[in-house]
Design an enzyme around this catalytic site. Structure first.
Site, PDB file in Angstrom:
ATOM      1  N   LYS A  22       0.839  -1.203   0.000  1.00  0.00           N
ATOM      2  CA  LYS A  22       0.000   0.000   0.000  1.00  0.00           C
ATOM      3  C   LYS A  22       0.877   1.258   0.000  1.00  0.00           C
ATOM      4  O   LYS A  22       0.675   2.172  -0.787  1.00  0.00           O
ATOM      5  CB  LYS A  22      -0.900   0.021   1.234  1.00  0.00           C
ATOM      6  N   ASN A  23       1.885   1.274   0.883  1.00  0.00           N
ATOM      7  CA  ASN A  23       2.652   2.506   1.068  1.00  0.00           C
ATOM      8  C   ASN A  23       3.673   2.773  -0.027  1.00  0.00           C
ATOM      9  O   ASN A  23       4.287   3.829  -0.054  1.00  0.00           O
ATOM     10  CB  ASN A  23       3.292   2.528   2.460  1.00  0.00           C
ATOM     11  N   CYS A 116      -5.172   7.990   9.015  1.00  0.00           N
ATOM     12  CA  CYS A 116      -5.590   7.429  10.321  1.00  0.00           C
ATOM     13  C   CYS A 116      -5.292   8.415  11.451  1.00  0.00           C
ATOM     14  O   CYS A 116      -4.259   9.071  11.474  1.00  0.00           O
ATOM     15  CB  CYS A 116      -4.838   6.132  10.590  1.00  0.00           C
ATOM     16  N   ARG A 121       0.255  14.253  13.195  1.00  0.00           N
ATOM     17  CA  ARG A 121       0.716  13.989  11.817  1.00  0.00           C
ATOM     18  C   ARG A 121       0.836  15.273  11.000  1.00  0.00           C
ATOM     19  O   ARG A 121       0.250  15.415   9.936  1.00  0.00           O
ATOM     20  CB  ARG A 121      -0.183  12.976  11.132  1.00  0.00           C
ATOM     21  N   ASP A 304       3.903   0.265  12.231  1.00  0.00           N
ATOM     22  CA  ASP A 304       2.653  -0.267  11.663  1.00  0.00           C
ATOM     23  C   ASP A 304       2.373  -1.700  12.111  1.00  0.00           C
ATOM     24  O   ASP A 304       1.263  -2.195  11.896  1.00  0.00           O
ATOM     25  CB  ASP A 304       2.673  -0.204  10.136  1.00  0.00           C
ATOM     26  N   ARG A 397      -8.630  -0.693   4.107  1.00  0.00           N
ATOM     27  CA  ARG A 397      -7.760   0.274   3.429  1.00  0.00           C
ATOM     28  C   ARG A 397      -6.343  -0.285   3.251  1.00  0.00           C
ATOM     29  O   ARG A 397      -5.612   0.138   2.369  1.00  0.00           O
ATOM     30  CB  ARG A 397      -7.661   1.568   4.255  1.00  0.00           C
TER      31      ARG A 397
HETATM   32  C1  EPZ Z   1       4.065   6.606   6.336  1.00  0.00           C
HETATM   33  O1  EPZ Z   1       3.340   7.680   6.895  1.00  0.00           O
HETATM   34  C2  EPZ Z   1       3.065   5.471   6.240  1.00  0.00           C
HETATM   35  N1  EPZ Z   1       1.948   5.897   5.410  1.00  0.00           N
HETATM   36  C3  EPZ Z   1       2.539   5.123   7.638  1.00  0.00           C
HETATM   37  O2  EPZ Z   1       1.718   3.975   7.494  1.00  0.00           O
HETATM   38  C4  EPZ Z   1       3.732   4.758   8.529  1.00  0.00           C
HETATM   39  O3  EPZ Z   1       3.249   4.544   9.850  1.00  0.00           O
HETATM   40  C5  EPZ Z   1       4.742   5.899   8.545  1.00  0.00           C
HETATM   41  O4  EPZ Z   1       5.156   6.201   7.191  1.00  0.00           O
HETATM   42  C6  EPZ Z   1       5.987   5.557   9.359  1.00  0.00           C
HETATM   43  O5  EPZ Z   1       6.577   4.395   8.848  1.00  0.00           O
HETATM   44  C7  EPZ Z   1       2.124   5.989   4.071  1.00  0.00           C
HETATM   45  O6  EPZ Z   1       3.195   5.718   3.552  1.00  0.00           O
HETATM   46  C8  EPZ Z   1       0.935   6.428   3.275  1.00  0.00           C
HETATM   47  P1  EPZ Z   1       6.184   9.842   8.569  1.00  0.00           P
HETATM   48  P2  EPZ Z   1       3.989   9.156   6.932  1.00  0.00           P
HETATM   49  O7  EPZ Z   1       6.185  11.085   7.778  1.00  0.00           O
HETATM   50  O8  EPZ Z   1       4.798   9.371   5.734  1.00  0.00           O
HETATM   51  C9  EPZ Z   1       5.919  12.951  12.109  1.00  0.00           C
HETATM   52  C10 EPZ Z   1      -0.165   2.652   7.744  1.00  0.00           C
HETATM   53  O9  EPZ Z   1      -0.720   2.145   8.725  1.00  0.00           O
HETATM   54  N2  EPZ Z   1       6.031  13.930  11.028  1.00  0.00           N
HETATM   55  O10 EPZ Z   1       7.384   8.941   8.567  1.00  0.00           O
HETATM   56  O11 EPZ Z   1       2.924  10.101   7.267  1.00  0.00           O
HETATM   57  C11 EPZ Z   1       4.545  12.312  12.113  1.00  0.00           C
HETATM   58  O12 EPZ Z   1       3.624  13.095  12.843  1.00  0.00           O
HETATM   59  C12 EPZ Z   1       0.328   4.079   7.825  1.00  0.00           C
HETATM   60  O13 EPZ Z   1       0.041   2.081   6.640  1.00  0.00           O
HETATM   61  C13 EPZ Z   1       6.200  15.269  11.332  1.00  0.00           C
HETATM   62  O14 EPZ Z   1       6.252  15.643  12.496  1.00  0.00           O
HETATM   63  O15 EPZ Z   1       4.946   8.966   8.192  1.00  0.00           O
HETATM   64  C14 EPZ Z   1       4.792  10.977  12.757  1.00  0.00           C
HETATM   65  O16 EPZ Z   1       4.748  11.142  14.158  1.00  0.00           O
HETATM   66  C15 EPZ Z   1       0.070   4.713   9.188  1.00  0.00           C
HETATM   67  N3  EPZ Z   1       6.287  16.162  10.324  1.00  0.00           N
HETATM   68  C16 EPZ Z   1       6.199  10.620  12.310  1.00  0.00           C
HETATM   69  O17 EPZ Z   1       6.813  11.861  11.896  1.00  0.00           O
HETATM   70  C17 EPZ Z   1       6.223  15.776   9.005  1.00  0.00           C
HETATM   71  O18 EPZ Z   1       6.324  16.645   8.123  1.00  0.00           O
HETATM   72  C18 EPZ Z   1       6.235   9.626  11.157  1.00  0.00           C
HETATM   73  O19 EPZ Z   1       5.758  10.259  10.054  1.00  0.00           O
HETATM   74  C19 EPZ Z   1       6.049  14.416   8.718  1.00  0.00           C
HETATM   75  C20 EPZ Z   1       5.960  13.502   9.743  1.00  0.00           C
END
Ligand code: EPZ
Length: 417
Positions: A22-23, A116, A121, A304, A397
């Site tokens: 998915k990701n 989610c 986020r 995840d 999803r």
């Molecule tokens: C991706 O989300 C995945 N989603 C998430 O999977 C996964 O949990 C996450 O990476 C971490 O591995 C998709 O790829 C669509 P991050 P993403 O940016 O890119 C903070 C699932 O269940 N952050 O690495 O949104 C954020 O709040 C989903 O498949 C900032 O602060 O994750 C979080 O606490 C859930 N500022 C942490 O970093 C930013 O600009 C991880 O976020 C971006 C992120």
């Protein structure tokens, strides 16, 4: 509202085939817009996020044909238009249209992304990356208007190795003059899948999958073909199900290197499995040991899989501890697990205690998010009796063809709208 009904405690045997990630897919599909021609994406998972992305692509005048598990996309005549909230709010990955439309047109208008509810986020790291490349970002109500007369490549340092920001800034850098370097980039395997597609189109990218990625901008991008590689989180979820209920359950299509942290943890708690090529065979473990898990960016234990493994650890002999370092609100599922008889305690936003073993009883629960829903599904498969999981659209999803995959290995599971 979608309801999944499960009659639990049935041994599961046979073979589950893992779908495309998915990701990866939620980035690979929109990035076809960066190609000035036709692209083909194989092994696309059958999940609702893809349907929404296709709707946005068609709104932007892309031609998208969905044949079996492949998407045939023609972006020759793509047009830039504001992306409506009712579409962009459906998933978090709509934010990828920011980097993509910036690179191709120098302008994008889109609402805040959805996703989610597992924490605040923010997307500040994405936005800071775009600004470093020379973009101007305006926020009016809950809409982003991002413009750039010219994007200029430069060295960008990420405060946190954000997966989404790494991919999004890589997209924007494709449209920048000169070279962009992302330091402290995310190293998740999905980044490599995405970079491979761009390189196939003609992009010059080095270091994808490491902490330092170098992108040379303004390379003409043409036709390309890519395959979505297997979903490491779906793989891990079925492996956890196998550890709880498997009788030589086979999970086909895994990439061992993508799930090492889980495999090491499962061995530690007493789970036995065999791997032959891309197939892992696993049977239930009746003497699970408790453990400590700390979620980290790749290659650490994936956040995840934190909620799915929590369901398994309710069966371990003793106290397990979870430290969730990536999100600040990813334990909501445990309130529902406790309704089934689990003995978990939320000690803080980042710390969870799980005491076991407990006898789980089937009951009515509500999914709170995608992976939290997966933990309820696993608990329901373990529990004695009937469980109803409401809001199961969350689960669908991230897990393509879920009901058939589980029915085919002996689960008593039904879905009703
Ligand atoms: C991706 O989300 C995945 N989603 C998430 O999977 C996964 O949990 C996450 O990476 C971490 O591995 C998709 O790829 C669509 P991050 P993403 O940016 O890119 C903070 C699932 O269940 N952050 O690495 O949104 C954020 O709040 C989903 O498949 C900032 O602060 O994750 C979080 O606490 C859930 N500022 C942490 O970093 C930013 O600009 C991880 O976020 C971006 C992120």
């Amino acid at each position: 509202m979608t309801r999944i009904t499960i009659s639990g405690n049935k041994p599961l045997s046979g073979e589950v085939k893992i779908s495309g990630a998915k990701n990866s897919a939620v980035a690979l599909v929109p990035m076809a817009i960066l190609s000035k021609g036709k692209t083909v994406i194989y092994n696309v998972p059958e999940i609702s996020d893809i349907e929404y992305l296709i709707k946005i692509m068609e709104l932007l005048n892309c031609k998208v044909e969905h044949k079996n598990d492949a998407l045939y996309i023609d972006s020759t005549n793509v047009m830039n238009k504001p992306i409506p909230e009712e579409l962009s709010v459906q998933m978090r990955a709509s934010y990828y249209f920011m980097g993509i439309l910036l690179a191709r047109f120098g302008r994008v208008e889109i609402s805040f992304p959805g996703g989610c509810n597992i924490g605040a986020r923010p997307i500040d790291i994405h936005i800071k990356g775009f600004e470093e490349l020379g973009a101007h970002v305006e926020i009016i109500k809950n809409r982003y208007i991002i413009t750039a007369n010219k994007l200029i490549g430069k060295k960008i340092y990420f405060d946190f190795p954000s997966v989404g920001a790494t991919i999004n800034v890589m997209f924007a850098a494709i449209g920048a003059e000169g070279t962009t370097v992302i330091e402290n980039a995310a190293m998740e395997p999905e980044i490599v899948n995405v970079a491979s597609f761009l390189i196939n189109m003609g992009a010059k990218i080095r270091g994808a999958g490491t902490k330092r990625i170098e992108i040379e901008g303004k390379c003409p991008l043409g036709e390309s073909v890519i395959e979505v590689f297997p979903d490491r989180i779906e793989s891990g979820t079925y492996i956890i199900i196998g550890a709880a209920l498997g009788e030589n359950l086979k999970i086909k299509g895994i990439i061992k290197e993508h799930i090492e942290a889980l495999l090491i943890k499962l061995k530690e708690i007493g789970v036995h499995y065999e791997i032959d090529g891309d197939t892992l065979t696993i049977s239930r473990c009746n003497k699970l040991k408790p453990t400590k898990i700390k979620t980290l960016a790749f290659p650490g234990f994936p956040t995840d899989l934190q909620q799915p493994i929590t369901a398994l650890l309710t069966q371990a002999n003793g106290k397990s501890m979870i430290e969730e370092t990536i999100y600040e609100n990813r334990f909501k599922n445990t309130i529902e697990l406790n309704k089934m008889g689990a003995d978990t305690k939320i000690l803080s936003d980042h710390k969870l205690e799980i005491n076991g073993p407990v006898k789980l009883k089937g009951t009515d629960v509500v999914a709170t998010d995608l992976r939290g829903g997966a933990s309820l599904l696993i608990a329901a498969l373990i529990a004695d009796g009937i469980s109803h999981i409401d809001n199961s659209e969350y689960i669908l999803r991230g897990y393509g063809d879920l009901i058939n995959k589980l029915k085919n290995v002996g689960a008593k599971i039904e879905i009703t709208e």
